[in-house]
Design a protein around this motif. Structure first.
Motif, PDB file in Angstrom:
ATOM      1  N   TRP A 112     -45.965  14.133 -55.680  1.00  0.00           N
ATOM      2  CA  TRP A 112     -46.149  12.760 -56.155  1.00  0.00           C
ATOM      3  C   TRP A 112     -47.487  12.613 -56.866  1.00  0.00           C
ATOM      4  N   GLY A 113     -47.527  11.782 -57.857  1.00  0.00           N
ATOM      5  CA  GLY A 113     -48.753  11.477 -58.574  1.00  0.00           C
ATOM      6  C   GLY A 113     -48.452  10.543 -59.726  1.00  0.00           C
ATOM      7  N   TRP A 114     -49.496  10.001 -60.329  1.00  0.00           N
ATOM      8  CA  TRP A 114     -49.316   9.135 -61.496  1.00  0.00           C
ATOM      9  C   TRP A 114     -48.902   9.930 -62.731  1.00  0.00           C
ATOM     10  N   GLY A 115     -49.308  11.191 -62.798  1.00  0.00           N
ATOM     11  CA  GLY A 115     -48.940  12.026 -63.930  1.00  0.00           C
ATOM     12  C   GLY A 115     -50.031  12.209 -64.963  1.00  0.00           C
ATOM     13  N   TYR A 116     -51.152  11.497 -64.827  1.00  0.00           N
ATOM     14  CA  TYR A 116     -52.221  11.624 -65.818  1.00  0.00           C
ATOM     15  C   TYR A 116     -53.116  12.838 -65.576  1.00  0.00           C
ATOM     16  N   ASP A 117     -52.795  13.611 -64.555  1.00  0.00           N
ATOM     17  CA  ASP A 117     -53.488  14.868 -64.325  1.00  0.00           C
ATOM     18  C   ASP A 117     -52.550  16.039 -64.598  1.00  0.00           C
ATOM     19  N   GLY A 118     -51.624  15.841 -65.534  1.00  0.00           N
ATOM     20  CA  GLY A 118     -50.700  16.893 -65.916  1.00  0.00           C
ATOM     21  C   GLY A 118     -51.419  18.056 -66.570  1.00  0.00           C
ATOM     22  N   VAL A 119     -50.816  19.250 -66.472  1.00  0.00           N
ATOM     23  CA  VAL A 119     -51.460  20.446 -67.022  1.00  0.00           C
ATOM     24  C   VAL A 119     -50.511  21.295 -67.863  1.00  0.00           C
ATOM     25  N   LEU A 138     -49.454  -4.635 -78.736  1.00  0.00           N
ATOM     26  CA  LEU A 138     -48.662  -4.832 -77.525  1.00  0.00           C
ATOM     27  C   LEU A 138     -49.421  -5.733 -76.570  1.00  0.00           C
ATOM     28  N   GLY A 139     -48.770  -6.809 -76.124  1.00  0.00           N
ATOM     29  CA  GLY A 139     -49.351  -7.719 -75.146  1.00  0.00           C
ATOM     30  C   GLY A 139     -48.619  -7.612 -73.821  1.00  0.00           C
ATOM     31  N   TYR A 140     -49.336  -7.886 -72.730  1.00  0.00           N
ATOM     32  CA  TYR A 140     -48.737  -7.708 -71.407  1.00  0.00           C
ATOM     33  C   TYR A 140     -49.550  -8.464 -70.368  1.00  0.00           C
ATOM     34  N   LEU A 141     -48.886  -8.722 -69.254  1.00  0.00           N
ATOM     35  CA  LEU A 141     -49.512  -9.393 -68.117  1.00  0.00           C
ATOM     36  C   LEU A 141     -49.945  -8.393 -67.055  1.00  0.00           C
ATOM     37  N   GLN A 142     -49.265  -7.246 -67.002  1.00  0.00           N
ATOM     38  CA  GLN A 142     -49.592  -6.199 -66.039  1.00  0.00           C
ATOM     39  C   GLN A 142     -49.294  -4.835 -66.671  1.00  0.00           C
ATOM     40  N   THR A 143     -50.023  -3.818 -66.238  1.00  0.00           N
ATOM     41  CA  THR A 143     -49.736  -2.434 -66.602  1.00  0.00           C
ATOM     42  C   THR A 143     -50.042  -1.565 -65.389  1.00  0.00           C
ATOM     43  N   HIS A 144     -49.722  -0.289 -65.490  1.00  0.00           N
ATOM     44  CA  HIS A 144     -50.037   0.620 -64.384  1.00  0.00           C
ATOM     45  C   HIS A 144     -51.537   0.623 -64.104  1.00  0.00           C
ATOM     46  N   ASP A 145     -52.359   0.603 -65.173  1.00  0.00           N
ATOM     47  CA  ASP A 145     -53.811   0.607 -64.997  1.00  0.00           C
ATOM     48  C   ASP A 145     -54.298  -0.666 -64.326  1.00  0.00           C
ATOM     49  N   GLN A 146     -53.837  -1.794 -64.826  1.00  0.00           N
ATOM     50  CA  GLN A 146     -54.393  -3.071 -64.385  1.00  0.00           C
ATOM     51  C   GLN A 146     -53.925  -3.467 -62.986  1.00  0.00           C
ATOM     52  N   VAL A 147     -52.868  -2.838 -62.492  1.00  0.00           N
ATOM     53  CA  VAL A 147     -52.448  -3.028 -61.096  1.00  0.00           C
ATOM     54  C   VAL A 147     -52.994  -1.883 -60.235  1.00  0.00           C
ATOM     55  N   GLY A 148     -52.695  -0.651 -60.643  1.00  0.00           N
ATOM     56  CA  GLY A 148     -53.033   0.506 -59.815  1.00  0.00           C
ATOM     57  C   GLY A 148     -54.513   0.763 -59.668  1.00  0.00           C
ATOM     58  N   ASN A 149     -55.313   0.265 -60.602  1.00  0.00           N
ATOM     59  CA  ASN A 149     -56.754   0.475 -60.494  1.00  0.00           C
ATOM     60  C   ASN A 149     -57.470  -0.700 -59.851  1.00  0.00           C
ATOM     61  N   ARG A 150     -56.735  -1.532 -59.144  1.00  0.00           N
ATOM     62  CA  ARG A 150     -57.333  -2.491 -58.221  1.00  0.00           C
ATOM     63  C   ARG A 150     -57.436  -1.815 -56.852  1.00  0.00           C
ATOM     64  N   ALA A 151     -58.315  -2.296 -56.019  1.00  0.00           N
ATOM     65  CA  ALA A 151     -58.614  -1.600 -54.760  1.00  0.00           C
ATOM     66  C   ALA A 151     -57.360  -1.328 -53.935  1.00  0.00           C
ATOM     67  N   MET A 157     -44.683  -6.099 -73.307  1.00  0.00           N
ATOM     68  CA  MET A 157     -44.399  -5.002 -72.391  1.00  0.00           C
ATOM     69  C   MET A 157     -44.446  -5.499 -70.953  1.00  0.00           C
ATOM     70  N   VAL A 158     -43.411  -5.197 -70.205  1.00  0.00           N
ATOM     71  CA  VAL A 158     -43.275  -5.582 -68.799  1.00  0.00           C
ATOM     72  C   VAL A 158     -43.543  -4.358 -67.934  1.00  0.00           C
ATOM     73  N   PHE A 159     -44.325  -4.517 -66.877  1.00  0.00           N
ATOM     74  CA  PHE A 159     -44.539  -3.431 -65.919  1.00  0.00           C
ATOM     75  C   PHE A 159     -43.492  -3.514 -64.826  1.00  0.00           C
ATOM     76  N   MET A 160     -42.941  -2.388 -64.432  1.00  0.00           N
ATOM     77  CA  MET A 160     -41.806  -2.352 -63.518  1.00  0.00           C
ATOM     78  C   MET A 160     -42.048  -3.217 -62.278  1.00  0.00           C
ATOM     79  N   GLY A 161     -41.041  -4.011 -61.943  1.00  0.00           N
ATOM     80  CA  GLY A 161     -41.112  -4.898 -60.782  1.00  0.00           C
ATOM     81  C   GLY A 161     -41.752  -6.232 -61.074  1.00  0.00           C
ATOM     82  N   PHE A 199     -52.787   3.901 -56.209  1.00  0.00           N
ATOM     83  CA  PHE A 199     -53.095   5.224 -56.766  1.00  0.00           C
ATOM     84  C   PHE A 199     -52.825   6.290 -55.720  1.00  0.00           C
ATOM     85  N   PHE A 200     -52.038   7.315 -56.083  1.00  0.00           N
ATOM     86  CA  PHE A 200     -51.696   8.362 -55.136  1.00  0.00           C
ATOM     87  C   PHE A 200     -51.692   9.718 -55.834  1.00  0.00           C
TER      88      PHE A 200
END
Length: 628
Positions: free
Chosen positions: A176-183, A415-428, A457-461, A472-473
């Motif tokens: 499991w992971g966000w995927g931004y550490d792909g290699v 692109l405009g949005y109310l939430q993204t993976h960054d703006q949710v997942g990078n909260r504490a 753009m809509v963030f899932m859920g 973040f995991f």
């Protein structure tokens, strides 16, 4: 990039004894360890053979599989100058044993596609103006696979989505992971189902009229399993990024590295039929070449789109607040189709929640700013594209951005949005906006960006105000890396005033589990009502905006911070004008609006009325009305 380099992107080893090739200019001797793939085998060592590879010039090495390997799927890895262990292929299509294991061959031509009539998202109009849906495969369903995600595509069709954007799929460490550490930039994460699962997902999406975008990361690779520097000069000390040495785009050997990246992009479009790519943090692609890497990439994709006869889009995540990113390459720009606009998120978030820590401070307005309060800041962003358009950014302590050409820029390129993976997942604690504001107040924010002239753009859920956080995991194996990530997260959150003891442990499996969407709540209130609102907004967007270009010059926004109301009036050329009217105050209010007509959509229809002077709304509600 030569034609020969381009062929290397699509002719990876598969059935029919295709040669295995690798660019390893730093090596004096290269061997390949290989064996027929036996997925159920527990001891590969007894089957492995080692053969020398042949130098074929310009740093490339080649090996022709023997006759006994014909029509076989191979597991293989490279030995550089006799050093152990053997390393996976930089262009590996599949890493079934993880990022440290051998590569597995994959022939993309074997898949039986059913999308021969596919013309691209929105019947050939592409991403611009359509509804994009950002999705993380590992938490979209409990199973966390592409096949399981495909089983939920009908939900997205009913929501009114046009393009499904999958967060990074390339092979990354752990399950499991966000995927931004792909290699492995050519490989599909085995935990998600591997490369053929992606083909199945795209085919299923196209069958439902949905386009597919992939989120790709070219600005850095992860720390675990990153072996590229052993093969060649993939990185340079001439530039640095937050992750260390920059990807080599302008130093010795850069032509091969640029070709490596461009080839990977063309492969996603050609072999996996995807429709768009989202390019992560392109401002960290450090390139002082006469022709920027992004311009080269854009031109290569444009040529492939002409060959395939369907639109292929590139969407940039850029922190620069500069529409040079979406200016055509012929005019000296980077040639991206569209770019993320974080200022829309920040302005909406501050207006709805009142938060003002960190980079939210400027979006609260007030002392030292000309715009006024949060709603006045929101008005500027919705009409000018950016808050920081050359103005001072207190977070960066300098002037930032550039003005937007409101008259000529197609507003759909933002692109405009109310939430993204960054703006949710990078909260504490990964809390969504629905954990802070009421469903009605979230609905206000949704209407303002879903019915703006920009691409939404809509963030899932988000569409049902999901009760689950998105945290973040990670799944790292190295203790030093685990602790470095933990310490880094605690330090970053300290800058925002969040206590370190609030931060979930990224390595704890429960952190991922807490982030999985709960599909059993979709039909329950208030989630079902929020979902109906989002679906109604996307349907109304199609009616009001169609597929034509839009301009920020056709938008006027009025706001009153004291009374808590905002009105977005849009008069698109050749289309019926309309207004999104919102009351964010604590009391019922008549929001001033001249020329208002029929109510097209309202959160609380019984408490909404239109008169000759304005629209009366209940607290924390919005309505869309026709304009004369």
């Amino acid at each position: 990039m030569s034609a020969d380099d381009g062929l290397r992107a699509v002719c990876r080893p598969g059935a029919g004894r295709a040669p295995i090739e690798v660019w390893a200019p730093l090596a004096e001797h290269v061997a390949v360890e290989w064996s027929p793939a036996v997925p159920e085998a527990t001891d590969r060592s007894r089957q492995v053979r080692r053969d020398d590879m042949t130098a074929v010039g310009d740093g490339w090495w080649r090996w022709e599989p023997p006759s006994e390997a014909a029509d076989a799927t191979l597991d293989y890895a490279f030995v550089l100058d006799g050093a152990e262990p053997a390393l996976p292929d930089p262009r590996s299509a599949w890493q079934p044993e993880g990022v440290h294991g051998p590569s597995r061959s994959f022939d993309p031509s074997h898949f039986g596609w059913s999308d021969d009539g596919w013309r691209g998202p929105r019947d050939g109009h592409g991403v611009l103006g359509g509804v994009v849906y950002e999705l993380h495969v590992g938490t979209f369903t409990p199973e966390g696979t592409l096949d399981a995600a495909a089983g939920r595509l009908d939900h997205l069709v009913a929501l009114g989505v046009d393009v499904v954007e999958l967060m990074p799929l390339v092979a990354f460490p752990g399950r499991w992971g966000w995927g931004y550490d792909g290699v492995d930039l050519y490989a599909v994460h085995d935990g998600y189902g591997g490369p053929e699962a992606l083909q199945r997902f795209v085919d299923a999406a196209h069958a439902r009229g949905l386009g597919v975008a992939l989120d790709v990361v070219h600005n850095h690779l992860g720390a675990s399993g990153n072996y590229l520097s052993r093969f060649g000069p993939y990185f340079t000390q001439g530039h640095h990024t937050p992750w260390g040495a920059a990807v080599n785009l302008d130093d010795a050997g850069a032509d091969h590295v640029r070709g490596f990246l461009v080839d990977s992009v063309l492969r996603w479009f050609r072999d996996f039929h995807v429709d768009a790519l989202r390019l992560d943090a392109v401002h960290e692609l450090k390139d002082s070449s006469p022709r920027h890497y992004l311009a080269e990439l854009s031109d290569a994709v444009t040529a492939l789109a002409a060959e395939l006869g369907r639109p292929l889009d590139l969407v940039a995540e850029s922190d620069l607040n500069d529409t040079m990113m979406v200016t055509p390459t012929a005019e000296g720009g980077r040639g991206m189709t569209a770019q993320w606009d974080d200022d829309v998120h920040h302005a909406l978030h501050v207006a709805l929640t009142g938060e003002r820590q960190g980079y939210y401070a400027d979006f609260a307005g007030g002392a030292g700013r000309d715009e006024g309060g949060p709603l006045a800041v929101l008005a500027k962003v919705l009409t000018r594209g950016f808050l920081h358009d050359g103005s001072h950014s207190s977070f960066r302590n300098r002037a930032w951005g550039a003005p937007v050409d409101r008259e000529h820029l197609d507003a759909r390129r933002l692109l405009g949005y109310l939430q993204t993976h960054d703006q949710v997942g990078n909260r504490a604690v990964g809390d969504r906006i629905s954990a802070t504001v009421t469903p009605a107040r979230q609905a206000v924010g949704a209407a303002l960006y879903l019915l703006a002239p920009t691409t939404p753009m809509v963030f899932m859920g988000e569409e049902w105000a999901a009760s689950t956080p998105w945290q973040f995991f990670t799944g790292f194996e190295e203790d030093w890396l685990v602790e470095a990530v933990r310490a880094g997260r605690r330090a970053e959150f300290g800058l925002h005033g969040w206590a370190s003891d609030e931060v979930p442990d990224p390595q704890d499996p429960h952190t991922r589990d807490r982030s999985v969407l709960r599909w059993d709540e979709v039909d329950d209130e208030p989630h079902a009502r929020v979902l109906r609102w989002y679906s109604a907004c996307t349907a109304l967007r199609r009616v009001l905006l169609g597929d034509q270009p839009t301009r920020l010059a056709d938008v006027a926004v009025r706001a009153d911070d004291a009374d808590g109301w905002v009105v977005l009036e849009h008069r698109p050329a050749g289309r019926a004008p309309y207004a999104v009217v919102a009351n964010l105050g604590a009391e019922p209010r008549e929001v001033p609006l001249a020329g208002g007509g029929a109510v097209l959509l309202a959160w609380d229809l019984d408490a909404t009325s239109v008169s000759g002077t304005g629209v009366t709304l209940a607290p924390d509600t919005a309505a869309v009305v026709a304009l004369a």
